[in-house]
Enzyme design. Structure first.
Site, mmCIF file in Angstrom:
data_model
loop_
_atom_site.group_PDB
_atom_site.id
_atom_site.type_symbol
_atom_site.label_atom_id
_atom_site.label_comp_id
_atom_site.label_asym_id
_atom_site.label_seq_id
_atom_site.Cartn_x
_atom_site.Cartn_y
_atom_site.Cartn_z
ATOM 1 N N ARG A 65 -11.307 32.622 -17.220
ATOM 2 C CA ARG A 65 -11.974 32.616 -15.896
ATOM 3 C C ARG A 65 -13.473 32.354 -16.026
ATOM 4 N NH1 ARG A 65 -13.079 37.168 -13.542
ATOM 5 N NH2 ARG A 65 -11.153 38.250 -14.083
ATOM 6 N N TYR A 118 -17.758 16.895 5.917
ATOM 7 C CA TYR A 118 -16.304 17.021 5.719
ATOM 8 C C TYR A 118 -15.798 18.235 6.519
ATOM 9 C CZ TYR A 118 -12.075 18.257 3.097
ATOM 10 O OH TYR A 118 -10.801 18.607 2.740
ATOM 11 N N ASP A 153 -23.295 16.250 -1.096
ATOM 12 C CA ASP A 153 -21.879 16.057 -1.411
ATOM 13 C C ASP A 153 -21.703 14.568 -1.707
ATOM 14 O OD1 ASP A 153 -19.130 15.604 -1.401
ATOM 15 O OD2 ASP A 153 -18.749 17.239 0.015
ATOM 16 N N LYS A 171 -11.081 13.292 -6.098
ATOM 17 C CA LYS A 171 -11.146 11.928 -5.555
ATOM 18 C C LYS A 171 -11.480 10.936 -6.675
ATOM 19 C CE LYS A 171 -10.767 14.470 -1.843
ATOM 20 N NZ LYS A 171 -9.512 14.798 -1.234
HETATM 21 C C1 LIG Z 1 -16.589 14.787 1.175
HETATM 22 C C2 LIG Z 1 -15.620 15.808 0.675
HETATM 23 N N1 LIG Z 1 -16.090 16.934 0.097
HETATM 24 C C3 LIG Z 1 -15.279 17.894 -0.364
HETATM 25 C C4 LIG Z 1 -13.900 17.767 -0.258
HETATM 26 C C5 LIG Z 1 -13.013 18.885 -0.730
HETATM 27 O O1 LIG Z 1 -12.387 18.570 -1.894
HETATM 28 P P1 LIG Z 1 -10.988 19.230 -2.380
HETATM 29 O O2 LIG Z 1 -9.931 18.647 -1.503
HETATM 30 O O3 LIG Z 1 -10.927 18.835 -3.800
HETATM 31 O O4 LIG Z 1 -11.098 20.704 -2.191
HETATM 32 C C6 LIG Z 1 -13.359 16.618 0.312
HETATM 33 C C7 LIG Z 1 -11.913 16.450 0.442
HETATM 34 O O5 LIG Z 1 -11.420 15.552 1.087
HETATM 35 C C8 LIG Z 1 -14.246 15.613 0.802
HETATM 36 O O6 LIG Z 1 -13.793 14.494 1.394
#
Ligand SMILES: Cc1ncc(COP(=O)(O)O)c(C=O)c1O
Length: 385
Positions: A49, A101, A173, A198
């Site tokens: 962890r 998001y 982000d 992604k």
């Molecule tokens: C811009 C963005 N940030 C964060 C996330 C969250 O990622 P996760 O699905 O790996 O938790 C996403 C998911 O689609 C995203 O598009």
């Protein structure tokens, strides 16, 4: 004596994160499927962890690709967001881009709001709104660029300069761009966050998140969050992510060229109201995108004429684009935000922020572009012509 220049992105992507071969000479690292470690081991591991050789390999390579000092990996992008925001305290203010998001918004609204963190949203593509940062002197500025799903591009260097005036740290982000196309820390950000689910992993076979920075204090908070909140990935997922990361540059080049090709072609078609892609001449922040990104990435939006039902019917007829949430994998995906990611948002609110009934988000994969083009053409013919 002349020193060698820093190796290029591909060289670092292939060679970073290869250690821990021990006495076997294995060229690629094993998966350390162990929950605990014998006390007193030379590398200082104690319990997975709070650290594991596979996390360390991923963290080394993620930091190296963004030329950062530190990286911390997490179980998902949402875990990474949780880790960052958990570093704030009651009464802190965050100034955030309004088109973040959806799950970022939900975390602020339904989780961190309960603990007294307040978020002020604004359209930060408008420089007139940057004054909010001076006014609120926030504990954190939260940016996303390009944004999900509208692909707005924010001036990261410009906003970071304003934040610096009032000592506010800036998080970007960077999920939609990937570290290959955009390096937020070089533009003045304090933290660069990616959902590695992604483009970084790129194969849609595991979830993960990573935050990189040059700031030792933030690094300490993030490592603390990894272990104290239990936000760590599995060693196998960390291993998969390192493997995916090795080919990121090649994949990104192909995502960019395929998406640009389709965006150009779609723009003139009957039945298509609007196409959104950062590198299209019609994109409102195209010059900015070209300055701060090396390519437009693999996501484009298409607004079709007609109803939400017709847009969904179009998406369902596609053969090479799977109707699914997520993005950034080698395979093409299509998402209809009105009935999928934003289904719970009231229609008027959705329309207000620009998510029209006919809006589709395409995550363009690395397939042959002519096949993707034919696929879209057939589906448009079936539904609209
Ligand atoms: C811009 C963005 N940030 C964060 C996330 C969250 O990622 P996760 O699905 O790996 O938790 C996403 C998911 O689609 C995203 O598009």
């Amino acid at each position: 004596m002349a020193t060698d220049p820093v190796p290029g992105f591909n060289t670092r992507a292939v060679h970073e994160g290869c250690g821990f071969s021990g006495s076997t000479g294995a060229v690629m690292p094993p998966v350390f499927l162990t929950s605990t470690f014998e006390r007193g081991n030379p590398d200082g591991f104690d319990y997975t962890r709070s650290g594991n050789p596979n996390f360390r390999l991923l963290e080394q390579s993620a930091a190296s690709l963004e030329r950062a000092r530190f990286a911390t990996c997490f179980a998902s992008g949402v875990s990474a967001i949780t880790a960052v925001v958990s570093g704030l305290k009651a009464g802190d203010i965050v100034v955030a881009e309004e088109n973040v998001y959806g799950c970022t918004y939900r975390l602020f609204d339904r989780v961190f709001g309960k603990f007294g963190v307040r978020v002020v949203y604004a359209d930060l593509a408008e420089s007139g709104n940057w004054g909010l940062i001076r006014e609120h002197r926030p504990a954190l500025v939260w940016l996303e660029s390009p944004t999900n799903p509208l692909l707005k591009v924010l001036d990261l260097a410009g906003i970071a300069a304003v934040a610096r005036e009032v000592g506010a740290p800036v998080l970007v982000d960077n999920t939609f761009a990937s570290p290959y196309l955009q390096r937020p820390l070089d533009l003045g950000a304090t933290l660069s966050l990616s959902s590695t689910t992604k483009y970084i992993n790129g194969h849609s076979d595991c979830l993960g998140g990573v935050v990189v920075s040059n700031d030792p204090e933030w690094q300490e908070r993030l490592l603390f969050a990894q272990k104290a909140l239990g936000l760590q990935p599995s060693p196998f997922d960390a291993w998969l992510t390192v493997r995916g990361q090795r080919t990121m540059a090649l994949r990104m080049e192909r995502h960019c060229s395929n998406a640009l090709f389709l965006a150009h072609w779609l723009e003139g078609l009957a039945g298509v109201r609007r196409v959104g892609y950062p590198f299209l001449a019609s994109h409102p922040q195209r010059e900015l995108a070209r300055r701060q990104m090396r390519g437009g990435s693999g996501i484009l939006t298409v607004e079709l004429e007609g109803s939400a039902e017709q847009a969904l019917a179009f998406a369902q007829r596609l053969k090479w684009f799977t109707l699914a949430e997520s993005l950034g994998g080698v395979e093409s995906l299509v998402c209809h935000p009105a009935t999928m990611t934003h289904a719970s948002v009231p229609r008027e609110v959705r329309l207000q922020v620009g998510i029209a009934d006919g809006l589709l988000r395409l995550s363009v994969g690395i397939e042959d572009p002519e096949d993707l083009q034919r696929d879209i053409d057939h589906a448009l013919n079936d539904v609209f012509r």
